[in-house]
Design a protein around this motif. Structure first.
Motif, PDB file in Angstrom:
ATOM      1  N   LYS A 184     -11.328   3.935  -7.414  1.00 20.83           N
ATOM      2  CA  LYS A 184     -10.013   4.272  -7.979  1.00 20.83           C
ATOM      3  C   LYS A 184      -9.115   4.924  -6.932  1.00 20.83           C
ATOM      4  CE  LYS A 184     -10.894   4.757 -12.890  1.00 20.83           C
ATOM      5  NZ  LYS A 184      -9.695   4.456 -13.653  1.00 20.83           N
ATOM      6  N   ARG A 185      -9.683   5.784  -6.116  1.00 28.32           N
ATOM      7  CA  ARG A 185      -8.891   6.447  -5.070  1.00 28.32           C
ATOM      8  C   ARG A 185      -8.328   5.408  -4.101  1.00 28.32           C
ATOM      9  NH1 ARG A 185     -12.061  10.244  -1.198  1.00 28.32           N
ATOM     10  NH2 ARG A 185     -12.831   8.199  -0.658  1.00 28.32           N
ATOM     11  N   LYS A 186      -9.149   4.447  -3.715  1.00 33.40           N
ATOM     12  CA  LYS A 186      -8.710   3.396  -2.796  1.00 33.40           C
ATOM     13  C   LYS A 186      -7.555   2.593  -3.408  1.00 33.40           C
ATOM     14  CE  LYS A 186     -10.538  -0.577  -0.249  1.00 33.40           C
ATOM     15  NZ  LYS A 186     -11.733  -1.397  -0.006  1.00 33.40           N
ATOM     16  N   ILE A 187      -7.687   2.243  -4.679  1.00 33.76           N
ATOM     17  CA  ILE A 187      -6.640   1.486  -5.377  1.00 33.76           C
ATOM     18  C   ILE A 187      -5.355   2.297  -5.449  1.00 33.76           C
ATOM     19  CG2 ILE A 187      -5.964   0.587  -7.647  1.00 33.76           C
ATOM     20  CD1 ILE A 187      -8.988  -0.208  -7.973  1.00 33.76           C
ATOM     21  N   LEU A 188      -5.450   3.581  -5.809  1.00 36.84           N
ATOM     22  CA  LEU A 188      -4.259   4.418  -5.930  1.00 36.84           C
ATOM     23  C   LEU A 188      -3.566   4.641  -4.592  1.00 36.84           C
ATOM     24  CD1 LEU A 188      -5.426   7.020  -8.561  1.00 36.84           C
ATOM     25  CD2 LEU A 188      -3.620   5.319  -8.837  1.00 36.84           C
ATOM     26  N   VAL A 189      -4.334   4.858  -3.537  1.00 32.10           N
ATOM     27  CA  VAL A 189      -3.738   5.059  -2.211  1.00 32.10           C
ATOM     28  C   VAL A 189      -2.974   3.796  -1.810  1.00 32.10           C
ATOM     29  CG1 VAL A 189      -4.283   5.300   0.247  1.00 32.10           C
ATOM     30  CG2 VAL A 189      -5.339   6.834  -1.421  1.00 32.10           C
ATOM     31  N   LYS A 190      -3.580   2.634  -2.008  1.00 32.61           N
ATOM     32  CA  LYS A 190      -2.904   1.379  -1.662  1.00 32.61           C
ATOM     33  C   LYS A 190      -1.652   1.187  -2.514  1.00 32.61           C
ATOM     34  CE  LYS A 190      -3.430  -3.493  -0.732  1.00 32.61           C
ATOM     35  NZ  LYS A 190      -2.031  -3.544  -0.475  1.00 32.61           N
ATOM     36  N   PHE A 191      -1.759   1.470  -3.802  1.00 30.42           N
ATOM     37  CA  PHE A 191      -0.606   1.328  -4.692  1.00 30.42           C
ATOM     38  C   PHE A 191       0.560   2.185  -4.206  1.00 30.42           C
ATOM     39  CE2 PHE A 191       1.808   3.272  -8.166  1.00 30.42           C
ATOM     40  CZ  PHE A 191       2.469   2.146  -8.635  1.00 30.42           C
ATOM     41  N   TYR A 192       0.302   3.458  -3.902  1.00 28.97           N
ATOM     42  CA  TYR A 192       1.394   4.345  -3.494  1.00 28.97           C
ATOM     43  C   TYR A 192       1.957   3.967  -2.126  1.00 28.97           C
ATOM     44  CZ  TYR A 192       0.832   7.160  -7.633  1.00 28.97           C
ATOM     45  OH  TYR A 192       0.794   7.572  -8.933  1.00 28.97           O
ATOM     46  N   LYS A 193       1.125   3.451  -1.236  1.00 29.05           N
ATOM     47  CA  LYS A 193       1.637   2.965   0.050  1.00 29.05           C
ATOM     48  C   LYS A 193       2.549   1.760  -0.169  1.00 29.05           C
ATOM     49  CE  LYS A 193      -1.955   4.588   3.171  1.00 29.05           C
ATOM     50  NZ  LYS A 193      -3.078   4.208   4.061  1.00 29.05           N
ATOM     51  N   ASP A 194       2.100   0.811  -1.024  1.00 22.23           N
ATOM     52  CA  ASP A 194       2.926  -0.356  -1.326  1.00 22.23           C
ATOM     53  C   ASP A 194       4.226   0.050  -1.999  1.00 22.23           C
ATOM     54  OD1 ASP A 194       0.954  -2.029  -0.305  1.00 22.23           O
ATOM     55  OD2 ASP A 194       0.140  -2.559  -2.276  1.00 22.23           O
ATOM     56  N   LEU A 195       4.147   0.972  -2.943  1.00 18.17           N
ATOM     57  CA  LEU A 195       5.343   1.433  -3.647  1.00 18.17           C
ATOM     58  C   LEU A 195       6.317   2.094  -2.674  1.00 18.17           C
ATOM     59  CD1 LEU A 195       6.867   1.854  -6.315  1.00 18.17           C
ATOM     60  CD2 LEU A 195       5.600   4.002  -6.587  1.00 18.17           C
ATOM     61  N   ALA A 196       5.799   2.938  -1.791  1.00 19.23           N
ATOM     62  CA  ALA A 196       6.660   3.593  -0.799  1.00 19.23           C
ATOM     63  C   ALA A 196       7.344   2.551   0.082  1.00 19.23           C
ATOM     64  CB  ALA A 196       5.844   4.567   0.051  1.00 19.23           C
ATOM     65  N   ASN A 197       6.618   1.522   0.469  1.00 22.86           N
ATOM     66  CA  ASN A 197       7.210   0.452   1.279  1.00 22.86           C
ATOM     67  C   ASN A 197       8.274  -0.312   0.490  1.00 22.86           C
ATOM     68  OD1 ASN A 197       7.319  -1.256   3.676  1.00 22.86           O
ATOM     69  ND2 ASN A 197       6.431  -2.825   2.353  1.00 22.86           N
ATOM     70  N   ASP A 198       7.978  -0.599  -0.776  1.00 24.28           N
ATOM     71  CA  ASP A 198       8.933  -1.340  -1.602  1.00 24.28           C
ATOM     72  C   ASP A 198      10.184  -0.519  -1.916  1.00 24.28           C
ATOM     73  OD1 ASP A 198       7.267  -3.522  -1.592  1.00 24.28           O
ATOM     74  OD2 ASP A 198       6.429  -3.139  -3.580  1.00 24.28           O
ATOM     75  N   LEU A 199      10.090   0.796  -1.812  1.00 24.52           N
ATOM     76  CA  LEU A 199      11.239   1.648  -2.098  1.00 24.52           C
ATOM     77  C   LEU A 199      12.047   2.011  -0.851  1.00 24.52           C
ATOM     78  CD1 LEU A 199       9.767   4.049  -4.794  1.00 24.52           C
ATOM     79  CD2 LEU A 199      11.274   2.088  -5.131  1.00 24.52           C
ATOM     80  N   LYS A 200      11.659   1.462   0.295  1.00 28.65           N
ATOM     81  CA  LYS A 200      12.459   1.679   1.503  1.00 28.65           C
ATOM     82  C   LYS A 200      13.838   1.069   1.279  1.00 28.65           C
ATOM     83  CE  LYS A 200       8.764   1.903   4.875  1.00 28.65           C
ATOM     84  NZ  LYS A 200       8.086   1.238   5.987  1.00 28.65           N
ATOM     85  N   PRO A 201      14.858   1.629   1.931  1.00 28.89           N
ATOM     86  CA  PRO A 201      16.224   1.155   1.686  1.00 28.89           C
ATOM     87  C   PRO A 201      16.397  -0.364   1.750  1.00 28.89           C
ATOM     88  CG  PRO A 201      16.272   3.094   3.058  1.00 28.89           C
ATOM     89  CD  PRO A 201      14.809   2.717   2.882  1.00 28.89           C
ATOM     90  N   GLU A 202      15.729  -1.011   2.705  1.00 31.24           N
ATOM     91  CA  GLU A 202      15.912  -2.462   2.842  1.00 31.24           C
ATOM     92  C   GLU A 202      15.230  -3.255   1.713  1.00 31.24           C
ATOM     93  OE1 GLU A 202      12.494  -1.290   5.628  1.00 31.24           O
ATOM     94  OE2 GLU A 202      14.461  -0.507   5.116  1.00 31.24           O
ATOM     95  N   ASN A 203      14.305  -2.616   1.006  1.00 38.44           N
ATOM     96  CA  ASN A 203      13.607  -3.281  -0.100  1.00 38.44           C
ATOM     97  C   ASN A 203      14.029  -2.764  -1.469  1.00 38.44           C
ATOM     98  OD1 ASN A 203      12.016  -4.647   1.798  1.00 38.44           O
ATOM     99  ND2 ASN A 203      10.517  -3.009   1.846  1.00 38.44           N
ATOM    100  N   PHE A 204      14.808  -1.720  -1.477  1.00 38.70           N
ATOM    101  CA  PHE A 204      15.152  -1.024  -2.716  1.00 38.70           C
ATOM    102  C   PHE A 204      16.132  -1.839  -3.552  1.00 38.70           C
ATOM    103  CE2 PHE A 204      17.272   2.391  -5.152  1.00 38.70           C
ATOM    104  CZ  PHE A 204      16.141   2.934  -5.736  1.00 38.70           C
ATOM    105  N   HIS A 205      15.827  -1.958  -4.842  1.00 35.73           N
ATOM    106  CA  HIS A 205      16.665  -2.756  -5.737  1.00 35.73           C
ATOM    107  C   HIS A 205      17.084  -1.941  -6.957  1.00 35.73           C
ATOM    108  CE1 HIS A 205      15.705  -6.284  -3.378  1.00 35.73           C
ATOM    109  NE2 HIS A 205      14.433  -5.983  -3.486  1.00 35.73           N
ATOM    110  N   ASN A 206      17.616  -0.757  -6.727  1.00 29.10           N
ATOM    111  CA  ASN A 206      18.095   0.108  -7.805  1.00 29.10           C
ATOM    112  C   ASN A 206      17.040   0.372  -8.880  1.00 29.10           C
ATOM    113  OD1 ASN A 206      20.651   0.397  -6.652  1.00 29.10           O
ATOM    114  ND2 ASN A 206      21.322  -1.533  -7.536  1.00 29.10           N
TER     115      ASN A 206
END
Length: 94
Positions: free
Chosen positions: A51-73
């Motif tokens: 579960k820890r591995k899944i959550l760490v990956k999820f939050y890394k992906d989310l942080a990447n998807d929320l970068k300004p160039e990927n952010f979609h309001n």
């Protein structure tokens, strides 16, 4: 009072986002002695790492998807839609 817990109670206690976290906290707060078997301890360690591995990956992906160039309001209410659209069994869909 004494309590013998299974893996689910222990895992729910460790992860605050688990739906049963509040109930598991009651067990650990209100019982004087908590016991579990060696099998439960082993299962708990295995599930925790997974579960820890899944959550760490999820939050890394989310942080990447929320970068300004990927952010979609995004709004906070869109988080569940984001998870359902992008994840299955803890793995990001391509």
């Amino acid at each position: 009072m004494n309590s013998f817990v299974d893996t689910n109670v222990s895992i729910s206690y460790m992860f605050s986002i688990d739906p049963l976290n509040n109930k598991s906290m009651v067990v650990f707060r209100e019982y004087n002695n908590i016991y579990w078997s060696k099998l439960v301890k082993s299962e708990c360690n295995t599930v925790f790492k997974s579960k820890r591995k899944i959550l760490v990956k999820f939050y890394k992906d989310l942080a990447n998807d929320l970068k300004p160039e990927n952010f979609h309001n995004f709004e906070f209410s869109d988080l569940e839609k984001y998870v359902m659209r992008n994840y299955s069994n803890g793995k990001k869909r391509d």
